[in-house]
Scaffold this active site. Structure first.
Site, short mmCIF file in Angstrom:
data_model
loop_
_atom_site.label_atom_id
_atom_site.label_comp_id
_atom_site.label_asym_id
_atom_site.label_seq_id
_atom_site.Cartn_x
_atom_site.Cartn_y
_atom_site.Cartn_z
N CYS A 263 14.24 8.86 -5.34
CA CYS A 263 13.75 10.13 -4.78
C CYS A 263 14.77 11.22 -5.14
CB CYS A 263 13.66 10.04 -3.26
SG CYS A 263 12.58 8.77 -2.64
N ASP A 279 10.02 16.76 1.97
CA ASP A 279 9.03 17.14 2.97
C ASP A 279 8.90 16.07 4.06
OD1 ASP A 279 7.02 18.62 4.11
OD2 ASP A 279 5.44 17.81 2.83
N CYS A 329 5.36 0.14 -8.71
CA CYS A 329 5.36 0.54 -7.30
C CYS A 329 6.69 1.12 -6.81
CB CYS A 329 4.97 -0.66 -6.45
SG CYS A 329 4.93 -0.30 -4.70
N CYS A 333 7.03 5.00 -0.79
CA CYS A 333 7.83 6.04 -0.13
C CYS A 333 8.66 5.47 1.02
CB CYS A 333 6.89 7.12 0.40
SG CYS A 333 7.75 8.37 1.38
N CYS A 352 2.28 -1.91 1.54
CA CYS A 352 2.44 -2.92 0.47
C CYS A 352 1.11 -3.58 0.10
CB CYS A 352 3.46 -3.96 0.91
SG CYS A 352 3.63 -5.34 -0.22
#
Ligand code: SF4
Ligand code: SF4
Length: 387
Positions: A263, A279, A329, A333, A352
């Site tokens: 990220c 965010d 994948c 997040c 998942c």
């Protein structure tokens, strides 16, 4: 020489303020977390934001993304001023604007402005009227679907480019086909579907809120939409999740941060110029600076932001590390990593099962589409093969 970096910065000039009250909105409860008293971004912060963002960008194209809360609350004059600042500070760079809205306040003046300045609109709409009206309600609890559908008509009338953003929740996860058809009927040809997984205002809580999508639900929804899309819409209707995945099959990194390895390249600014890592992490401990006080590139390249980005990779469960789908994948997040699994040091992703379903079920067709593109064919021919 000004330091530059590659990063995105989304602006929330109205902070958490909104003109409707969606039950599932994760930003409305920021009232308890965002401690600054600034209701709306001031002209001074706006000017600093525009100048600082343009100067800090290593790219020659600078993408401004306006979001909320609800950005129309600031009024049209605020965005006219934003465009004037963009022109003043562009310094030869290309400027683009994307604007995410619930559509409630849009009128001819807004639409004319968006058209004149080539804004790309994102309209939040949950497809079927009865599903949309379940959670996307006015402050008085009234349905909003008709008003949003009217806003879409206005945008079409003024030839403003728009896409639709649809939340997948406990009400529509098993209605992928109907939702897709409803969005098509509204005239959407660019769609995005985001899963809602919320545990409430308390971040350490693992109590899944009722409106959240079931663990397999998001995958089931995407697969149903995929099958519907394959019938006649390849090359005609664009679904961001499918484009991202196809890009990965072709060897590119996902253009969605959710399925990137790390990220950290998508920060946000609050109304007072405070900058947060993402965010999904607008919490005091993830505040990494303020754009009124330092160059944004410096914030983007800071140790704090780097560590935030790397944590996604370094806190993968062992289950993810040995997963055959990991390259597609990357564990999803971190916000959705809330499941405790026996023998695991870190939390596992709630979605998942959805990701496994989506990646596995689409693989045969993705493989065909990849090969068609590699051999210079017409992607639409996949529909002949599949039918
Ligand atoms: S925390 Fe989630 S939303 Fe934020 S950058 Fe990482 S993957 Fe994207
Ligand atoms: S599919 Fe599941 S196990 Fe595999 S990488 Fe994604 S979250 Fe991890």
């Amino acid at each position: 020489m000004q330091q530059t970096a590659h990063f995105h910065l989304m602006a929330k000039p109205s902070s958490f303020h909104c003109n409707i009250k969606c039950e599932y909105c994760f930003y409305l409860n920021k009232e308890e977390i965002v401690t600054h008293q600034t209701r709306f971004m001031s002209d001074e912060t706006l000017e600093n934001y525009v100048r600082n963002y343009i100067e800090s960008q290593a790219h020659n194209t600078v993408n401004f993304v306006w979001q909320g809360g609800e950005p129309t609350l600031l009024g049209l004059d605020f965005f006219k001023q934003a465009v004037r600042f963009q022109q003043k500070f562009a310094n030869g760079k290309t400027i683009t604007n994307a604007f995410q809205t619930n559509g409630i306040a849009l009128n001819h003046q807004w639409a004319e402005f968006f058209k004149q300045h080539n804004f790309l609109l994102g309209i939040s709409i949950d497809g079927l009227a009865e599903i949309h009206n379940k959670y996307r309600i006015s402050v008085n609890g009234q349905p909003t679907f008709e008003r949003v559908a009217h806003a879409i008509e206005l945008l079409k009338q003024h030839q403003v480019e728009f896409n639709t953003l649809t939340v997948v929740n406990d009400q529509n996860w098993d209605k992928g086909k109907q939702t897709y058809q409803a969005l098509k009927a509204l005239g959407s040809t660019f769609m995005q579907f985001i899963p809602i997984v919320e545990t409430g205002a308390c971040r350490s809580s693992t109590n899944i809120q009722n409106f959240s999508v079931p663990q397999q639900g998001y995958g089931r929804f995407l697969v149903d939409v995929f099958q519907e899309w394959l019938k006649e819409d390849v090359g005609k209707v664009f679904v961001i999740e499918f484009d991202n995945l196809l890009g990965q099959w072709l060897g590119y990194p996902s253009s969605s941060c959710v399925h990137q390895q790390t990220c950290g390249s998508s920060m946000i600014t609050e109304a007072n110029g405070d900058v947060y890592s993402c965010d999904h992490f607008v919490y005091p401990e993830y505040k990494v600076g303020n754009l009124n006080q330092q160059p944004l590139a410096e914030i983007a390249l800071s140790d704090a932001q780097h560590q935030f980005g790397q944590a996604k990779k370094t806190t993968l469960t062992r289950y993810c590390q040995s997963c055959s789908l990991q390259k597609l994948c990357h564990g999803g997040c971190p916000k959705h990593r809330i499941l405790s699994l026996a023998g695991e040091e870190f939390k596992h992703n709630y979605l998942c099962q959805s990701y496994q379903l989506f990646f596995r079920q689409t693989a045969p067709t993705m493989r065909k589409m990849r090969d068609i593109i590699r051999f210079g064919g017409d992607i639409r021919s996949v529909m002949d093969v599949e039918s």
